[in-house]
Design an enzyme around this catalytic site. Structure first.
Site, mmCIF file in Angstrom:
data_model
loop_
_atom_site.group_PDB
_atom_site.id
_atom_site.type_symbol
_atom_site.label_atom_id
_atom_site.label_comp_id
_atom_site.label_asym_id
_atom_site.label_seq_id
_atom_site.Cartn_x
_atom_site.Cartn_y
_atom_site.Cartn_z
ATOM 1 N N CYS A 1 4.682 7.791 17.734
ATOM 2 C CA CYS A 1 5.734 8.175 18.656
ATOM 3 C C CYS A 1 6.830 8.850 17.844
ATOM 4 O O CYS A 1 7.526 8.202 17.077
ATOM 5 C CB CYS A 1 6.266 6.941 19.374
ATOM 6 S SG CYS A 1 7.302 7.354 20.753
ATOM 7 N N GLY B 1 0.809 -1.215 0.000
ATOM 8 C CA GLY B 1 0.000 0.000 0.000
ATOM 9 C C GLY B 1 0.843 1.265 0.000
ATOM 10 O O GLY B 1 0.518 2.238 -0.686
ATOM 11 N N THR B 2 1.917 1.269 0.761
ATOM 12 C CA THR B 2 2.759 2.464 0.842
ATOM 13 C C THR B 2 3.318 2.817 -0.523
ATOM 14 O O THR B 2 3.255 3.973 -0.971
ATOM 15 C CB THR B 2 3.913 2.229 1.846
ATOM 16 O OG1 THR B 2 3.339 1.929 3.114
ATOM 17 C CG2 THR B 2 4.815 3.431 1.946
ATOM 18 N N THR C 1 12.311 -6.931 -10.377
ATOM 19 C CA THR C 1 11.943 -8.329 -10.614
ATOM 20 C C THR C 1 10.689 -8.690 -9.827
ATOM 21 O O THR C 1 10.618 -8.442 -8.619
ATOM 22 C CB THR C 1 13.104 -9.248 -10.178
ATOM 23 O OG1 THR C 1 14.270 -8.847 -10.906
ATOM 24 C CG2 THR C 1 12.802 -10.712 -10.450
ATOM 25 N N SER D 1 -3.313 -3.986 -0.749
ATOM 26 C CA SER D 1 -2.162 -4.640 -0.122
ATOM 27 C C SER D 1 -2.587 -6.025 0.357
ATOM 28 O O SER D 1 -3.760 -6.248 0.670
ATOM 29 C CB SER D 1 -1.716 -3.783 1.072
ATOM 30 O OG SER D 1 -0.596 -4.342 1.702
ATOM 31 N N ALA D 2 -1.628 -6.952 0.419
ATOM 32 C CA ALA D 2 -1.971 -8.349 0.745
ATOM 33 C C ALA D 2 -1.973 -8.658 2.239
ATOM 34 O O ALA D 2 -2.740 -9.496 2.699
ATOM 35 C CB ALA D 2 -0.987 -9.295 0.053
ATOM 36 N N HIS D 3 -1.108 -7.966 3.016
ATOM 37 C CA HIS D 3 -0.885 -8.467 4.388
ATOM 38 C C HIS D 3 -2.003 -8.114 5.360
ATOM 39 O O HIS D 3 -1.984 -8.574 6.506
ATOM 40 C CB HIS D 3 0.485 -8.026 4.919
ATOM 41 C CG HIS D 3 0.611 -6.591 5.277
ATOM 42 N ND1 HIS D 3 0.543 -6.151 6.570
ATOM 43 C CD2 HIS D 3 0.821 -5.483 4.527
ATOM 44 C CE1 HIS D 3 0.725 -4.839 6.598
ATOM 45 N NE2 HIS D 3 0.886 -4.408 5.360
HETATM 46 N N1 PLP Z 1 -2.951 2.631 3.706
HETATM 47 C C1 PLP Z 1 -3.657 2.225 4.773
HETATM 48 C C2 PLP Z 1 -5.045 2.741 4.959
HETATM 49 C C3 PLP Z 1 -3.094 1.336 5.687
HETATM 50 O O1 PLP Z 1 -3.790 0.958 6.755
HETATM 51 C C4 PLP Z 1 -1.765 0.878 5.471
HETATM 52 C C5 PLP Z 1 -1.108 -0.027 6.440
HETATM 53 O O2 PLP Z 1 -1.200 0.150 7.623
HETATM 54 C C6 PLP Z 1 -1.085 1.321 4.334
HETATM 55 C C7 PLP Z 1 -1.702 2.197 3.479
HETATM 56 C C8 PLP Z 1 0.300 0.847 4.027
HETATM 57 O O3 PLP Z 1 0.228 -0.425 3.425
HETATM 58 P P1 PLP Z 1 1.512 -1.401 3.399
HETATM 59 O O4 PLP Z 1 1.746 -1.835 4.801
HETATM 60 O O5 PLP Z 1 1.107 -2.495 2.486
HETATM 61 O O6 PLP Z 1 2.638 -0.604 2.856
#
Ligand code: PLP
Length: 376
Positions: A322, A69-70, A231, A193-195
């Site tokens: 923090c 996601g990031t 890759t 995102s997968a995790h």
């Molecule tokens: N966006 C949201 C709303 C999230 O909750 C998170 C993860 O906490 C992310 C983006 C980031 O995703 P990733 O951990 O896959 O980089």
């Protein structure tokens, strides 16, 4: 340890691990290689792309794998403003994840502007304010569901109110928990995102609507049709595919279980712990998250609560960060109009479809005991 922090990350399903293993040890070819080991990897990657596209109601050519996601959020925002030069301004809601807020802040300047949309006390964007930003060269980024409160945003209403903008939605928390279809949301870009759905860490995807002249933010090889060099991690992509497939196939059942667990938490906490404010509304939310502020924050702070809960065997989190040793209040709760103390003394409990009723009842007891003790 009772784990109620499934919005931070989830355990990888056994079936996902099993599906991934052959791509690490036997079929370890590079998907760009032309010999058979590479071709097998390519087939797996394209099969995963097609399935994830189907789940999102997209075309396979609109899906690009990233590290999560990031990266998806960063790539979309930075590329739209810079490499692709599609927009002169970015407009965000103040409750976005830092993976949207930080790139939006860092991408502005040099003539590019940043606008922040107002939100109501539940954290939902004020749609009546959206037409004011409806300009052709603007990127609007409104998350599908909030990671601290679970509140679902009216993304399609934003699209209706701003038909001319480029619209991005961060669907990292919603994908696999509620239905996510790109056309229902009216988006041009989406991040997943997968995790968060019992898949592996380090893999996600971005949706880029066909026809958009999108240029890479990360350069190198020609992978992902020149949109994202690097890759392809075939095992992670296959793991993502299987996690997404399982979440979609079991969506209603999982949602029912999770809603029941969050309802039990809501009722149990309200019964056992006085002087709280529930920050997650009862409707229009994800099934798995509940966020609570403790109102006598002069004696309580988020970090202290989390540490005490950890020692008592309960893992939860809060949204406050923090920074250099000092606790910062949650920007999400502050944007919703909570005061600094409420935004500091907050916890987020997030369940999974695997969370049991017994775990919920134990968690309520632990939370009530810890808060009682901390309040003296
Ligand atoms: N966006 C949201 C709303 C999230 O909750 C998170 C993860 O906490 C992310 C983006 C980031 O995703 P990733 O951990 O896959 O980089």
């Amino acid at each position: 340890m009772i784990y109620l922090d499934n919005s931070a990350t989830t355990a990888v399903d056994e079936a996902v691990v099993e599906a991934m293993l052959p791509w690490l040890t036997k079929n370890y070819g590079n998907a760009s290689s032309i010999y058979s080991l590479g071709r097998a990897a390519r087939v797996a990657v394209e099969d995963a792309r097609a399935e994830i596209a189907h789940l999102l109601g997209a075309h396979p050519a609109e899906i690009f794998f990233t590290s999560g996601g990031t990266e998806s959020n960063n790539t979309i925002i930075k590329s739209v403003l810079h490499e692709s030069d599609l927009a002169d301004a970015v407009c965000v809601s103040p409750t976005e994840h830092h993976a949207v807020l930080e790139p939006a802040h860092s991408a502005v300047g040099g003539g590019k502007g940043l606008y922040v949309l107002p939100v109501d006390a539940d954290g939902r964007v004020t749609v009546s304010e959206v037409p004011a930003v409806n300009r052709r060269r603007t990127l609007v980024s409104v998350m599908h569901a909030n990671n601290e409160t679970g509140v679902v945003q009216p993304v399609y209403d934003v699209r209706q109110a701003a038909p001319d903008v480029y619209l991005h939605s961060d669907a990292v928390q919603s994908f696999g928990k509620i239905t996510v279809k790109v056309d229902d949301l009216g988006v041009d870009f989406l991040s997943v995102s997968a995790h968060k759905i019992h898949g592996p860490k380090g893999i996600g995807a971005m949706y880029i609507r066909k026809g958009i002249d999108f240029k890479a933010h990360q350069h190198g090889g020609a992978q992902e049709r020149n949109r994202r060099a690097g890759t392809e991690p075939v095992h992670l992509i296959v793991g993502f595919q299987v996690a997404a497939r399982r979440a979609a196939a079991d969506l209603e059942h999982r949602a029912t279980v999770m809603m029941e667990r969050t309802r039990q938490l809501r009722e149990g906490i309200a019964r056992e712990i006085p002087n709280i404010r529930v920050n997650t509304p009862e409707t229009g939310v994800l099934p798995n998250i509940i966020n609570i502020s403790f109102l006598d924050a002069e004696r309580l702070d988020g970090e202290g609560i989390l540490q005490a809960l950890d020692m008592a065997g309960l893992a939860v989190s809060n949204g406050s960060a923090c920074v250099s040793g000092s606790q910062q209040p949650s920007h999400v709760l502050l944007a919703m109009g909570r005061n600094k103390a409420e935004a500091l003394a907050a916890v987020r409990l997030s369940v999974s479809y695997t969370t049991t009723q017994e775990e919920i009842f134990s968690a309520i007891t632990i939370l009530a005991d810890v808060i009682r003790e901390m309040r003296g």
